[in-house]
Every structure is written in C-alpha cells, then in structure tokens.
Write a protein that holds these residues in place. Structure first.
Motif, PDB file in Angstrom:
ATOM      1  N   LYS A  38       1.020  -1.029   0.054  1.00 47.84           N
ATOM      2  CA  LYS A  38      -0.003   0.043  -0.054  1.00 47.84           C
ATOM      3  C   LYS A  38       0.898   1.139   0.014  1.00 47.84           C
ATOM      4  O   LYS A  38       0.657   2.333  -0.463  1.00 47.84           O
ATOM      5  CB  LYS A  38      -0.901   0.043   1.317  1.00 47.84           C
ATOM      6  N   LEU A  39       1.966   1.142   0.773  1.00 49.22           N
ATOM      7  CA  LEU A  39       2.912   2.201   0.755  1.00 49.22           C
ATOM      8  C   LEU A  39       3.529   2.754  -0.689  1.00 49.22           C
ATOM      9  O   LEU A  39       3.478   3.700  -0.831  1.00 49.22           O
ATOM     10  CB  LEU A  39       4.232   2.062   1.495  1.00 49.22           C
ATOM     11  N   VAL A  40       3.820   1.590  -1.457  1.00 47.43           N
ATOM     12  CA  VAL A  40       4.563   2.071  -2.729  1.00 47.43           C
ATOM     13  C   VAL A  40       3.370   1.956  -3.946  1.00 47.43           C
ATOM     14  O   VAL A  40       3.392   3.056  -4.743  1.00 47.43           O
ATOM     15  CB  VAL A  40       5.295   0.724  -3.226  1.00 47.43           C
ATOM     16  N   HIS A  41       2.308   1.215  -3.780  1.00 44.51           N
ATOM     17  CA  HIS A  41       1.109   1.073  -4.981  1.00 44.51           C
ATOM     18  C   HIS A  41      -0.120   1.781  -4.609  1.00 44.51           C
ATOM     19  O   HIS A  41      -0.822   2.421  -5.485  1.00 44.51           O
ATOM     20  CB  HIS A  41       0.813  -0.191  -5.463  1.00 44.51           C
ATOM     21  N   GLY A  42      -0.343   1.980  -3.363  1.00 46.26           N
ATOM     22  CA  GLY A  42      -1.681   2.837  -3.018  1.00 46.26           C
ATOM     23  C   GLY A  42      -1.349   4.186  -2.661  1.00 46.26           C
ATOM     24  O   GLY A  42      -0.560   5.024  -2.562  1.00 46.26           O
ATOM     25  N   THR A  43      -2.836   4.716  -2.072  1.00 48.64           N
ATOM     26  CA  THR A  43      -2.612   6.158  -1.630  1.00 48.64           C
ATOM     27  C   THR A  43      -2.072   6.197  -0.090  1.00 48.64           C
ATOM     28  O   THR A  43      -2.013   5.082   0.423  1.00 48.64           O
ATOM     29  CB  THR A  43      -4.209   6.612  -1.791  1.00 48.64           C
ATOM     30  N   VAL A  44      -1.907   7.583   0.217  1.00 47.12           N
ATOM     31  CA  VAL A  44      -1.464   7.621   1.273  1.00 47.12           C
ATOM     32  C   VAL A  44      -2.327   7.086   2.583  1.00 47.12           C
ATOM     33  O   VAL A  44      -1.891   6.614   3.642  1.00 47.12           O
ATOM     34  CB  VAL A  44      -0.799   9.234   1.802  1.00 47.12           C
ATOM     35  N   ASP A  45      -3.681   7.438   2.288  1.00 48.87           N
ATOM     36  CA  ASP A  45      -4.641   7.032   3.250  1.00 48.87           C
ATOM     37  C   ASP A  45      -4.778   5.529   3.438  1.00 48.87           C
ATOM     38  O   ASP A  45      -4.939   5.047   4.242  1.00 48.87           O
ATOM     39  CB  ASP A  45      -6.059   7.799   2.651  1.00 48.87           C
ATOM     40  N   GLU A  46      -4.510   4.898   2.412  1.00 51.54           N
ATOM     41  CA  GLU A  46      -4.800   3.515   2.220  1.00 51.54           C
ATOM     42  C   GLU A  46      -3.388   2.820   3.077  1.00 51.54           C
ATOM     43  O   GLU A  46      -3.596   1.938   3.944  1.00 51.54           O
ATOM     44  CB  GLU A  46      -4.716   2.747   0.769  1.00 51.54           C
TER      45      GLU A  46
END
Length: 92
Positions: A38-46
């Motif tokens: 999630k840190l690399v491919h998702g949003t900051v909120d995710e």
C-alpha cells in the motif's frame, strides 16, 4: 524419544506451540507486506489504514511472546518513518 508421560505430553505441547507461533509470525509478516504494498502502490490514506492494522498485529505478536517487545517497537517505528516520508514526498 521421550519415555515418561509428562515428557511425551511436553513434546506434544511443543509441537502445537511451534505451529501456533509460526502462524502468528506468518500473519505478522503478511500484514507488513500488505503495508509495504500500500505504501508503494496505494494512496497515503490506504497506507495509513494498513499501518494501523499492521501495528495491531505486530503488538499482538509481541504480546504473545513470539517476537520481543523491542523488535515490535522497532518494526512499528520503521513503518511510521516510511509512512511519514511518503506523506512528505507526495501530499495527499
């Protein structure tokens, strides 16, 4: 091979405990992988939500004695630092 009844029981208990500890460790590592993804491919909120979940799993693993409490604190600190760096790099 254990001969006494108590030693045989202890062997059985150790096998069950080892299986539970492996499961807990695997669960923790999977949660960390989800956070990193999630840190690399998702949003900051995710990523923030994934860190919240992962932090609970890491704490629970430490509380059960599978990992040391200092290791849990170190893992959470590194995740927090990575999330903060991501927030500073790309504001949501």
């Amino acid at each position: 091979m254990a001969h006494s009844l108590s030693a045989q029981k202890r062997v059985r208990q150790n096998l069950k405990s080892k299986a539970r500890n492996k499961w807990r460790l695997r669960t923790m590592r999977d949660a960390v992988k989800v956070f990193r993804d999630k840190l690399v491919h998702g949003t900051v909120d995710e990523a923030a939500e994934a860190m919240k979940v992962c932090s609970k799993v890491v704490d629970r693993t430490a509380a059960k004695g599978v990992i040391h409490k200092n290791q849990a604190a170190r893992r959470k600190s590194r995740m927090s630092a990575a999330l903060k760096a991501r927030k500073m790099a790309k504001p949501a």
